[in-house]
Design an enzyme around this catalytic site. Sequence first.
Site, mmCIF file in Angstrom:
data_model
loop_
_atom_site.group_PDB
_atom_site.id
_atom_site.type_symbol
_atom_site.label_atom_id
_atom_site.label_comp_id
_atom_site.label_asym_id
_atom_site.label_seq_id
_atom_site.Cartn_x
_atom_site.Cartn_y
_atom_site.Cartn_z
ATOM 1 N N TYR A 28 0.855 -1.212 0.000
ATOM 2 C CA TYR A 28 0.000 0.000 0.000
ATOM 3 C C TYR A 28 0.882 1.251 0.000
ATOM 4 O O TYR A 28 1.127 1.851 1.050
ATOM 5 C CB TYR A 28 -0.895 0.020 1.239
ATOM 6 N N TRP B 249 -4.188 6.159 2.534
ATOM 7 C CA TRP B 249 -5.576 5.673 2.594
ATOM 8 C C TRP B 249 -6.340 6.462 3.655
ATOM 9 O O TRP B 249 -5.780 6.845 4.691
ATOM 10 C CB TRP B 249 -5.624 4.185 2.944
ATOM 11 N N SER B 250 -7.656 6.598 3.401
ATOM 12 C CA SER B 250 -8.456 7.510 4.208
ATOM 13 C C SER B 250 -8.644 7.086 5.666
ATOM 14 O O SER B 250 -8.282 7.823 6.587
ATOM 15 C CB SER B 250 -9.816 7.661 3.523
ATOM 16 N N TRP B 251 -9.238 5.889 5.898
ATOM 17 C CA TRP B 251 -9.475 5.579 7.320
ATOM 18 C C TRP B 251 -8.188 5.166 8.014
ATOM 19 O O TRP B 251 -8.017 5.385 9.203
ATOM 20 C CB TRP B 251 -10.656 4.634 7.540
ATOM 21 N N TYR C 10 0.792 -0.025 -7.589
ATOM 22 C CA TYR C 10 -0.464 -0.354 -6.916
ATOM 23 C C TYR C 10 -1.569 -0.406 -7.962
ATOM 24 O O TYR C 10 -1.654 0.465 -8.834
ATOM 25 C CB TYR C 10 -0.828 0.687 -5.835
ATOM 26 N N GLN D 232 -14.435 6.111 2.282
ATOM 27 C CA GLN D 232 -14.188 5.064 3.292
ATOM 28 C C GLN D 232 -14.805 5.506 4.622
ATOM 29 O O GLN D 232 -15.233 6.664 4.737
ATOM 30 C CB GLN D 232 -12.670 4.853 3.462
ATOM 31 N N ASP E 80 -13.217 -4.949 2.981
ATOM 32 C CA ASP E 80 -13.483 -5.209 1.560
ATOM 33 C C ASP E 80 -14.000 -6.603 1.229
ATOM 34 O O ASP E 80 -14.958 -6.767 0.505
ATOM 35 C CB ASP E 80 -12.197 -5.011 0.756
ATOM 36 N N TYR F 238 -8.263 -12.482 4.043
ATOM 37 C CA TYR F 238 -8.634 -11.085 4.168
ATOM 38 C C TYR F 238 -10.084 -10.811 4.577
ATOM 39 O O TYR F 238 -11.003 -11.061 3.794
ATOM 40 C CB TYR F 238 -8.392 -10.576 2.757
ATOM 41 N N TRP F 239 -10.290 -10.339 5.784
ATOM 42 C CA TRP F 239 -11.585 -9.906 6.326
ATOM 43 C C TRP F 239 -12.605 -11.026 6.465
ATOM 44 O O TRP F 239 -13.774 -10.777 6.737
ATOM 45 C CB TRP F 239 -12.225 -8.778 5.490
ATOM 46 N N GLU G 285 -0.486 -6.983 9.286
ATOM 47 C CA GLU G 285 -1.769 -6.396 8.870
ATOM 48 C C GLU G 285 -2.942 -7.122 9.542
ATOM 49 O O GLU G 285 -3.911 -6.507 9.955
ATOM 50 C CB GLU G 285 -1.875 -6.476 7.350
HETATM 51 C C1 9WN Z 1 -8.310 -1.310 -1.133
HETATM 52 C C2 9WN Z 1 -5.075 0.146 3.231
HETATM 53 C C3 9WN Z 1 -6.379 -0.513 2.851
HETATM 54 C C4 9WN Z 1 -7.412 -0.472 3.999
HETATM 55 C C5 9WN Z 1 -8.620 -1.359 3.726
HETATM 56 C C6 9WN Z 1 -8.127 -2.742 3.363
HETATM 57 C C7 9WN Z 1 -7.179 -2.682 2.161
HETATM 58 C C8 9WN Z 1 -7.240 -1.917 -0.216
HETATM 59 C C9 9WN Z 1 -6.634 -3.117 -0.902
HETATM 60 O O1 9WN Z 1 -6.077 -1.856 2.472
HETATM 61 O O2 9WN Z 1 -7.898 -2.221 1.028
HETATM 62 O O3 9WN Z 1 -8.752 -0.095 -0.618
HETATM 63 O O4 9WN Z 1 -5.842 -2.903 -1.847
HETATM 64 O O5 9WN Z 1 -6.930 -4.261 -0.535
HETATM 65 O O6 9WN Z 1 -9.199 -3.610 3.117
HETATM 66 O O7 9WN Z 1 -9.462 -1.388 4.857
HETATM 67 O O8 9WN Z 1 -7.840 0.838 4.200
HETATM 68 O O9 9WN Z 1 -4.613 -0.363 4.435
#
Ligand code: 9WN
Length: 443
Positions: free
Chosen positions: A33, A37-39, A87, A113, A175, A369-370, A413
Amino acid sequence: MGRDKGKGMRERAQAVLDGNWTGRSTIPAKGLYPHQWSWDAAFIAIGRSWYEQRRAQQELETLLAAQWANGMVPHIVFNPAVPAGDYFPGPDFWQSDRCANAPRGIATSGITQPPLHARAALEVYQHASDRDEALGFLGRVYPKLAAQHAYLARWRDVGGDGLAAIVHPWESGLDNSPLWDSELDCLVIPPGALPRYHRADLQHANAADRPTDAAYDRYVYLAITYRDARYDDATLLANSPFLVESVLFNAIYLWSVHALAEIAVLLGTDPGPHREQAARLHDAMLSRFWDPGCGHLFGYDLRGQRGVPKDSISSMTPLLDPDLPAEVVAAICADLGSPHFTAPAAGAGQHFLFPSYDLEAPDFDRRRYWRGPVWINTDWLVWRGLRQHGAAPLAKQVADDMVALVERSGFREYFDPFGGEGYGGKDFSWTAALLLDVLSVTS
Ligand code: 9WN
């Protein structure tokens, strides 16, 4: 935890955040990443605020500088220094520069988000060593945070009761949760609608931990339909095939609306409108999500006009509502302590709280994932909620497990609820930031 041990972990957490700092904001993790990212930015600002007020403020201000003219805070702000292929989907996919509402000169995604930012701004102020400086910061961000909430009220209140709807699983923050499976399964992707694309995520993480290719096709297809409508809000509401009221998104929204009222008071502005909005959201969450028959809170699919009766960590986040009735608090605590979220037979060190999804559901997956792993951010949200409602023993258990997971496997993560193995990104920023918060509050 001993004082020295805590100090060591705090130093390591700060080193993770400092290693992911780009000069203006913090990436979630190297490789996987590489943008903001927002949140994540909100979680990171909360953690940083315990030791570095200026960067905590800057984190949020960098994000808010990319706010769209309609008030939407985008879910990704792209760093132009990062090579295009690093990315997917990147700026060339989202093409925000073709949209009138997007900020000039900053490339972003076209969706949002969970709106945790007002809560984060308030906590940055509360932890600040320089309160005058922090008050100036609140004055600068308040209009933007109010505009973010106004956007959700104007464009995402599809049900008309105050709740905000999301138009993409990426907007949920969770996600790949099984929560969205039925909605995604109903999507029909017309032949030729998908471009050829390359999943950059699989270069950095094990494919067994990440969403499947079939899920990715659906994410990409949804995003393409929005992009091709230039993210026009009216078109989105009328046509988006995915339109869901998420429990977690709205619980965070309500928590932030309360925070915005507190910020208004600090700034000498009228908190009344925010308090009214909070009361409305509180009522709507209960009437839409709470099912007294089975004692759970479930999200709602507006397109299918049906509830989403799956038990996940999302259902626990209404604990963030300070006015949640005692009966609902008790039901959530009972669910958290039940075999759905606490493995009954496992001994100490073998099971960690809380899995992101019902341990007993057929679609539970301990590593993907999730779909079952423990995430530190959802643990942290539940921890905050439990503390707020006086559920001290359970709050302590989850806080201890967050620390134990990181001690065992590092700042990963996400983690296997059985055994605690770490998955996904390494040196992950919100894991470090929220550990700092837990350690600062509890020791
Ligand atoms: C897509 C960055 C982000 C988190 C999300 C998480 C994951 C992105 C991805 O990573 O999402 O936005 O590429 O999988 O699900 O909650 O903000 O950490």
